[in-house]
Design an enzyme around this catalytic site. Sequence first.
Site, PDB file in Angstrom:
ATOM      1  N   HIS A  13       4.865   0.260  -0.060  1.00  0.00           N
ATOM      2  CA  HIS A  13       5.568  -0.533   0.956  1.00  0.00           C
ATOM      3  C   HIS A  13       4.656  -1.605   1.534  1.00  0.00           C
ATOM      4  O   HIS A  13       3.445  -1.605   1.287  1.00  0.00           O
ATOM      5  CB  HIS A  13       6.122   0.387   2.067  1.00  0.00           C
ATOM      6  CG  HIS A  13       5.087   1.232   2.728  1.00  0.00           C
ATOM      7  ND1 HIS A  13       4.545   2.359   2.166  1.00  0.00           N
ATOM      8  CD2 HIS A  13       4.481   1.107   3.928  1.00  0.00           C
ATOM      9  CE1 HIS A  13       3.664   2.897   2.979  1.00  0.00           C
ATOM     10  NE2 HIS A  13       3.593   2.138   4.061  1.00  0.00           N
ATOM     11  N   ASP A  66       0.674   5.076   1.840  1.00  0.00           N
ATOM     12  CA  ASP A  66      -0.086   5.689   2.931  1.00  0.00           C
ATOM     13  C   ASP A  66      -0.913   6.842   2.353  1.00  0.00           C
ATOM     14  O   ASP A  66      -0.378   7.686   1.636  1.00  0.00           O
ATOM     15  CB  ASP A  66       0.872   6.211   4.015  1.00  0.00           C
ATOM     16  CG  ASP A  66       1.627   5.069   4.696  1.00  0.00           C
ATOM     17  OD1 ASP A  66       1.093   3.939   4.744  1.00  0.00           O
ATOM     18  OD2 ASP A  66       2.764   5.301   5.171  1.00  0.00           O
ATOM     19  N   HIS A  90       0.845  -1.208   0.000  1.00  0.00           N
ATOM     20  CA  HIS A  90       0.000   0.000   0.000  1.00  0.00           C
ATOM     21  C   HIS A  90       0.870   1.244   0.000  1.00  0.00           C
ATOM     22  O   HIS A  90       2.049   1.189   0.346  1.00  0.00           O
ATOM     23  CB  HIS A  90      -0.931   0.018   1.225  1.00  0.00           C
ATOM     24  CG  HIS A  90      -0.200   0.191   2.525  1.00  0.00           C
ATOM     25  ND1 HIS A  90       0.433  -0.851   3.175  1.00  0.00           N
ATOM     26  CD2 HIS A  90       0.043   1.291   3.283  1.00  0.00           C
ATOM     27  CE1 HIS A  90       1.013  -0.395   4.268  1.00  0.00           C
ATOM     28  NE2 HIS A  90       0.803   0.911   4.363  1.00  0.00           N
ATOM     29  N   ARG A  98       6.786  -8.592  16.125  1.00  0.00           N
ATOM     30  CA  ARG A  98       7.384  -7.348  15.640  1.00  0.00           C
ATOM     31  C   ARG A  98       6.428  -6.201  15.947  1.00  0.00           C
ATOM     32  O   ARG A  98       5.219  -6.352  15.807  1.00  0.00           O
ATOM     33  CB  ARG A  98       7.627  -7.436  14.132  1.00  0.00           C
ATOM     34  CG  ARG A  98       8.070  -6.131  13.546  1.00  0.00           C
ATOM     35  CD  ARG A  98       8.465  -6.274  12.081  1.00  0.00           C
ATOM     36  NE  ARG A  98       8.862  -4.974  11.614  1.00  0.00           N
ATOM     37  CZ  ARG A  98       8.077  -4.145  10.947  1.00  0.00           C
ATOM     38  NH1 ARG A  98       6.854  -4.480  10.629  1.00  0.00           N
ATOM     39  NH2 ARG A  98       8.522  -2.960  10.590  1.00  0.00           N
TER      40      ARG A  98
HETATM   41  C1  OGA Z   1       1.622   1.454   8.168  1.00  0.00           C
HETATM   42  C2  OGA Z   1       2.761   0.641   7.697  1.00  0.00           C
HETATM   43  C3  OGA Z   1       4.679  -0.696   8.209  1.00  0.00           C
HETATM   44  C4  OGA Z   1       5.373  -1.344   9.362  1.00  0.00           C
HETATM   45  O1  OGA Z   1       1.321   1.424   9.372  1.00  0.00           O
HETATM   46  O2  OGA Z   1       1.021   2.143   7.299  1.00  0.00           O
HETATM   47  O3  OGA Z   1       3.006   0.611   6.534  1.00  0.00           O
HETATM   48  O4  OGA Z   1       6.561  -1.552   9.234  1.00  0.00           O
HETATM   49  N1  OGA Z   1       3.497  -0.024   8.606  1.00  0.00           N
HETATM   50  O5  OGA Z   1       4.715  -1.665  10.345  1.00  0.00           O
HETATM   51 NI    NI Z   2       2.033   2.199   5.491  1.00  0.00          NI
END
Ligand code: OGA
Ligand code: NI
Length: 191
Positions: A110, A56, A54, A120
Amino acid sequence: MNKVSQEIMGMLGISLVLDQAYFKDFFEQNDSILRLNHYPPCQKPELTLGTGPHTDPTSLTILQQDQVGGLQVFADEKWHSVAHIPGAFVVNIGDTFMALTNGIYKSCLHRAVVNTETVRKSLAFFLCPKLERPVTPAAGLVNAANSRKYPDFTWAALLEFTQNHYRADMKTLVAFSKWVQEQESNNKLIP
Ligand code: OGA
Ligand code: NI
């Protein structure tokens, strides 16, 4: 976080040969979101993702990931892992900033992968425009070589779109722009 993001906005303005104050002023009043992501270990990590691909929808993301790692960005046709650097934040551009720069800054695709061993966690701060403030590109960023890419919208409308009509993915801004234009033409049909 707000202060850090304002400083980054100042530098982004300079990089586009706009005034340093341009985006700082735009985001002086803002909306922001803080999200804690928790990814449990998974027996078959190759069959799933912690967060699917996605961009953001927000403007600027400042992310703190723990030492486990798992964040990946898509660049040059492949996924790259973003290493955990102690004391460093990951900063990425979101869709609203892409619209504000008429597509010059691209929102970054990402995702997050999971692993079999360890929980995590990540903490994400999202800077967003004030809810009802029109998101329109700076005049200097629209010209014959870079024609207007997205309609005017508000963060309130994009937030509603991603929460009620559409799940954020790699094409959110394009899908949203189409939705805004459809809404506008529907409104024109109603006398
Ligand atoms: C988000 C995201 C990535 C992560 O919260 O939008 O992409 O590493 N998180 O948790
Ligand atoms: Ni994100």
